[in-house]
Design a protein around this motif. Structure first.
Motif, PDB file in Angstrom:
ATOM      1  N   ASP A 133      72.650 138.853  21.944  1.00 31.14           N
ATOM      2  CA  ASP A 133      72.725 140.094  21.171  1.00 31.14           C
ATOM      3  C   ASP A 133      71.564 141.025  21.526  1.00 31.14           C
ATOM      4  O   ASP A 133      71.763 142.239  21.679  1.00 31.14           O
ATOM      5  N   CYS A 134      70.369 140.469  21.683  1.00 30.59           N
ATOM      6  CA  CYS A 134      69.213 141.288  22.056  1.00 30.59           C
ATOM      7  C   CYS A 134      69.384 141.884  23.446  1.00 30.59           C
ATOM      8  O   CYS A 134      69.043 143.048  23.683  1.00 30.59           O
ATOM      9  N   LEU A 135      69.928 141.101  24.375  1.00 32.39           N
ATOM     10  CA  LEU A 135      70.207 141.617  25.715  1.00 32.39           C
ATOM     11  C   LEU A 135      71.191 142.781  25.648  1.00 32.39           C
ATOM     12  O   LEU A 135      70.992 143.824  26.298  1.00 32.39           O
ATOM     13  N   SER A 136      72.233 142.610  24.874  1.00 33.34           N
ATOM     14  CA  SER A 136      73.238 143.652  24.748  1.00 33.34           C
ATOM     15  C   SER A 136      72.649 144.927  24.147  1.00 33.34           C
ATOM     16  O   SER A 136      72.920 146.038  24.625  1.00 33.34           O
ATOM     17  N   GLN A 137      71.827 144.779  23.118  1.00 36.32           N
ATOM     18  CA  GLN A 137      71.188 145.936  22.471  1.00 36.32           C
ATOM     19  C   GLN A 137      70.342 146.733  23.457  1.00 36.32           C
ATOM     20  O   GLN A 137      70.189 147.953  23.331  1.00 36.32           O
ATOM     21  N   ALA A 138      69.765 146.031  24.438  1.00 36.69           N
ATOM     22  CA  ALA A 138      68.869 146.672  25.398  1.00 36.69           C
ATOM     23  C   ALA A 138      69.582 147.132  26.665  1.00 36.69           C
ATOM     24  O   ALA A 138      68.936 147.565  27.627  1.00 36.69           O
ATOM     25  N   GLY A 139      70.907 147.042  26.676  1.00 37.48           N
ATOM     26  CA  GLY A 139      71.677 147.559  27.804  1.00 37.48           C
ATOM     27  C   GLY A 139      71.889 146.593  28.950  1.00 37.48           C
ATOM     28  O   GLY A 139      72.253 147.007  30.059  1.00 37.48           O
ATOM     29  N   PHE A 140      71.692 145.306  28.675  1.00 35.36           N
ATOM     30  CA  PHE A 140      71.896 144.288  29.714  1.00 35.36           C
ATOM     31  C   PHE A 140      73.188 143.517  29.458  1.00 35.36           C
ATOM     32  O   PHE A 140      73.662 143.431  28.327  1.00 35.36           O
ATOM     33  N   ASP A 141      73.702 142.934  30.523  1.00 36.02           N
ATOM     34  CA  ASP A 141      74.828 142.017  30.395  1.00 36.02           C
ATOM     35  C   ASP A 141      74.347 140.788  29.628  1.00 36.02           C
ATOM     36  O   ASP A 141      73.395 140.127  30.057  1.00 36.02           O
ATOM     37  N   PRO A 142      74.968 140.467  28.498  1.00 37.08           N
ATOM     38  CA  PRO A 142      74.518 139.303  27.733  1.00 37.08           C
ATOM     39  C   PRO A 142      74.602 137.990  28.497  1.00 37.08           C
ATOM     40  O   PRO A 142      73.923 137.023  28.150  1.00 37.08           O
ATOM     41  N   ASN A 143      75.404 137.970  29.558  1.00 39.04           N
ATOM     42  CA  ASN A 143      75.515 136.760  30.363  1.00 39.04           C
ATOM     43  C   ASN A 143      74.237 136.438  31.136  1.00 39.04           C
ATOM     44  O   ASN A 143      74.112 135.346  31.707  1.00 39.04           O
ATOM     45  N   LEU A 144      73.293 137.362  31.152  1.00 39.58           N
ATOM     46  CA  LEU A 144      71.991 137.060  31.750  1.00 39.58           C
ATOM     47  C   LEU A 144      71.322 135.880  31.052  1.00 39.58           C
ATOM     48  O   LEU A 144      70.476 135.205  31.632  1.00 39.58           O
ATOM     49  N   ALA A 145      71.717 135.655  29.809  1.00 39.40           N
ATOM     50  CA  ALA A 145      71.152 134.525  29.061  1.00 39.40           C
ATOM     51  C   ALA A 145      71.492 133.197  29.727  1.00 39.40           C
ATOM     52  O   ALA A 145      70.774 132.201  29.528  1.00 39.40           O
ATOM     53  N   ASP A 146      72.567 133.174  30.513  1.00 42.60           N
ATOM     54  CA  ASP A 146      73.019 131.926  31.132  1.00 42.60           C
ATOM     55  C   ASP A 146      72.659 131.832  32.612  1.00 42.60           C
ATOM     56  O   ASP A 146      72.927 130.818  33.249  1.00 42.60           O
ATOM     57  N   SER A 147      72.051 132.871  33.157  1.00 45.84           N
ATOM     58  CA  SER A 147      71.802 132.883  34.604  1.00 45.84           C
ATOM     59  C   SER A 147      70.312 132.793  34.905  1.00 45.84           C
ATOM     60  O   SER A 147      69.463 133.112  34.084  1.00 45.84           O
ATOM     61  N   GLY A 148      70.023 132.332  36.090  1.00 47.98           N
ATOM     62  CA  GLY A 148      68.650 132.333  36.574  1.00 47.98           C
ATOM     63  C   GLY A 148      67.697 131.446  35.814  1.00 47.98           C
ATOM     64  O   GLY A 148      66.501 131.747  35.732  1.00 47.98           O
ATOM     65  N   LEU A 149      68.188 130.323  35.263  1.00 47.74           N
ATOM     66  CA  LEU A 149      67.308 129.473  34.472  1.00 47.74           C
ATOM     67  C   LEU A 149      66.208 128.852  35.323  1.00 47.74           C
ATOM     68  O   LEU A 149      65.067 128.729  34.876  1.00 47.74           O
ATOM     69  N   LEU A 150      66.550 128.465  36.563  1.00 51.04           N
ATOM     70  CA  LEU A 150      65.541 127.859  37.432  1.00 51.04           C
ATOM     71  C   LEU A 150      64.451 128.872  37.774  1.00 51.04           C
ATOM     72  O   LEU A 150      63.257 128.585  37.660  1.00 51.04           O
ATOM     73  N   ILE A 151      64.883 130.077  38.164  1.00 52.66           N
ATOM     74  CA  ILE A 151      63.907 131.127  38.475  1.00 52.66           C
ATOM     75  C   ILE A 151      63.107 131.473  37.232  1.00 52.66           C
ATOM     76  O   ILE A 151      61.891 131.686  37.288  1.00 52.66           O
ATOM     77  N   GLY A 152      63.784 131.513  36.089  1.00 50.54           N
ATOM     78  CA  GLY A 152      63.092 131.805  34.836  1.00 50.54           C
ATOM     79  C   GLY A 152      62.017 130.785  34.542  1.00 50.54           C
ATOM     80  O   GLY A 152      60.883 131.138  34.185  1.00 50.54           O
ATOM     81  N   ALA A 153      62.340 129.524  34.701  1.00 52.25           N
ATOM     82  CA  ALA A 153      61.381 128.461  34.428  1.00 52.25           C
ATOM     83  C   ALA A 153      60.204 128.532  35.394  1.00 52.25           C
ATOM     84  O   ALA A 153      59.036 128.358  34.987  1.00 52.25           O
ATOM     85  N   GLU A 154      60.492 128.795  36.661  1.00 47.75           N
ATOM     86  CA  GLU A 154      59.423 128.870  37.654  1.00 47.75           C
ATOM     87  C   GLU A 154      58.498 130.057  37.378  1.00 47.75           C
ATOM     88  O   GLU A 154      57.271 129.943  37.454  1.00 47.75           O
ATOM     89  N   THR A 155      59.084 131.199  37.063  1.00 51.41           N
ATOM     90  CA  THR A 155      58.277 132.395  36.795  1.00 51.41           C
ATOM     91  C   THR A 155      57.475 132.244  35.515  1.00 51.41           C
ATOM     92  O   THR A 155      56.309 132.655  35.443  1.00 51.41           O
ATOM     93  N   TYR A 156      58.089 131.652  34.515  1.00 53.33           N
ATOM     94  CA  TYR A 156      57.421 131.410  33.233  1.00 53.33           C
ATOM     95  C   TYR A 156      56.176 130.551  33.435  1.00 53.33           C
ATOM     96  O   TYR A 156      55.087 130.858  32.918  1.00 53.33           O
ATOM     97  N   ALA A 157      56.303 129.493  34.214  1.00 53.85           N
ATOM     98  CA  ALA A 157      55.155 128.625  34.511  1.00 53.85           C
ATOM     99  C   ALA A 157      54.124 129.364  35.354  1.00 53.85           C
ATOM    100  O   ALA A 157      52.912 129.236  35.127  1.00 53.85           O
ATOM    101  N   ALA A 158      54.600 130.155  36.318  1.00 51.30           N
ATOM    102  CA  ALA A 158      53.679 130.911  37.176  1.00 51.30           C
ATOM    103  C   ALA A 158      52.908 131.955  36.384  1.00 51.30           C
ATOM    104  O   ALA A 158      51.723 132.209  36.651  1.00 51.30           O
ATOM    105  N   ASN A 159      53.562 132.562  35.398  1.00 48.81           N
ATOM    106  CA  ASN A 159      52.883 133.547  34.553  1.00 48.81           C
ATOM    107  C   ASN A 159      51.707 132.916  33.817  1.00 48.81           C
ATOM    108  O   ASN A 159      50.642 133.540  33.674  1.00 48.81           O
ATOM    109  N   LEU A 160      51.883 131.692  33.343  1.00 48.18           N
ATOM    110  CA  LEU A 160      50.801 130.994  32.645  1.00 48.18           C
ATOM    111  C   LEU A 160      49.634 130.750  33.591  1.00 48.18           C
ATOM    112  O   LEU A 160      48.468 131.018  33.231  1.00 48.18           O
ATOM    113  N   GLU A 161      49.924 130.245  34.780  1.00 44.12           N
ATOM    114  CA  GLU A 161      48.852 129.969  35.738  1.00 44.12           C
ATOM    115  C   GLU A 161      48.122 131.258  36.124  1.00 44.12           C
ATOM    116  O   GLU A 161      46.886 131.282  36.209  1.00 44.12           O
ATOM    117  N   GLU A 162      48.881 132.306  36.353  1.00 39.66           N
ATOM    118  CA  GLU A 162      48.284 133.586  36.710  1.00 39.66           C
ATOM    119  C   GLU A 162      47.411 134.113  35.577  1.00 39.66           C
ATOM    120  O   GLU A 162      46.303 134.631  35.813  1.00 39.66           O
TER     121      GLU A 162
END
Length: 200
Positions: A133-162
């Motif tokens: 719902d938040c994705l949709s409110q902001a003009g994104f395809d809500p299906n983004l919630a189901d995509s890119g989980l691996l990249i999301g996890a990697e970037t999330y961890a990298a953000n912490l290290e950075e």
């Protein structure tokens, strides 16, 4: 064009209080915001901080007063004890990371929607339907919630290290391209002033 590296947590109350005003500061200066969601609890552990549940009662009492005081000053709806806090911040953070990569909507609005859902609307931002719902409110395809989980996890961890490497120790935290660091919702005026001075 100036840039602001924005380190934040999707369950941070002070990030909620700051989020809309940061967007206004960036727009005023034509600045690009680099959104970098991270695990704030892990950041505390890495940088000498203490999670709220482990803090001395006097610190938590002051935190409660300050949150209520600042939310009133800003005219923002706010629940001091939201129904779903703390919650798993990873799914909402992955959605932000996917949205940044996708680029079709308004990332700032998405971040604000997630924070508002937690702190004003009594919603669990770890739940798929809330994120969609938040994705949709902001003009994104809500299906983004189901995509890119691996990249999301990697970037999330990298953000912490950075963040640890760059001296970040709380949220919200802003770093300008010339290395100036600003911590907290109450430092946005200082960030604004710095960006103004950098132009002159």
């Amino acid at each position: 064009m100036p840039t602001i590296d924005y380190y934040f947590a999707t369950i941070s109350p002070f990030t909620y209080l700051a989020s809309e005003r940061l967007e206004k500061v960036a727009a005023k200066h034509g600045a690009t915001i680099n959104y970098k969601p991270l695990d704030i609890m892990a950041l505390f552990g890495r940088t000498g901080g203490t999670p709220p549940k482990d803090r001395h009662p006097s610190r938590n009492e002051y935190r409660a007063q300050e949150l209520l005081r600042q939310s009133r000053n800003l005219g923002m709806d706010f629940n001091l004890q939201p129904a779903h806090w703390p919650t798993n911040m990873a799914p909402s953070s992955y959605a932000v990371i996917a949205a940044v990569k996708d680029g079709s909507g308004d990332v700032g609005k998405l971040v604000q929607s997630l924070l508002r859902a937690c702190w004003a609307e009594q919603k669990d931002i770890a739940q798929d339907d809330v994120i969609r719902d938040c994705l949709s409110q902001a003009g994104f395809d809500p299906n983004l919630a189901d995509s890119g989980l691996l990249i999301g996890a990697e970037t999330y961890a990298a953000n912490l290290e950075e963040a640890v490497e760059r001296g970040v120790f709380g949220a919200p935290f802003y770093i300008t391209e010339d290395g100036q660091r600003f911590w907290g919702q109450d430092r946005l005026d200082d960030l604004d002033r710095h960006l103004t001075e950098a132009k002159s």
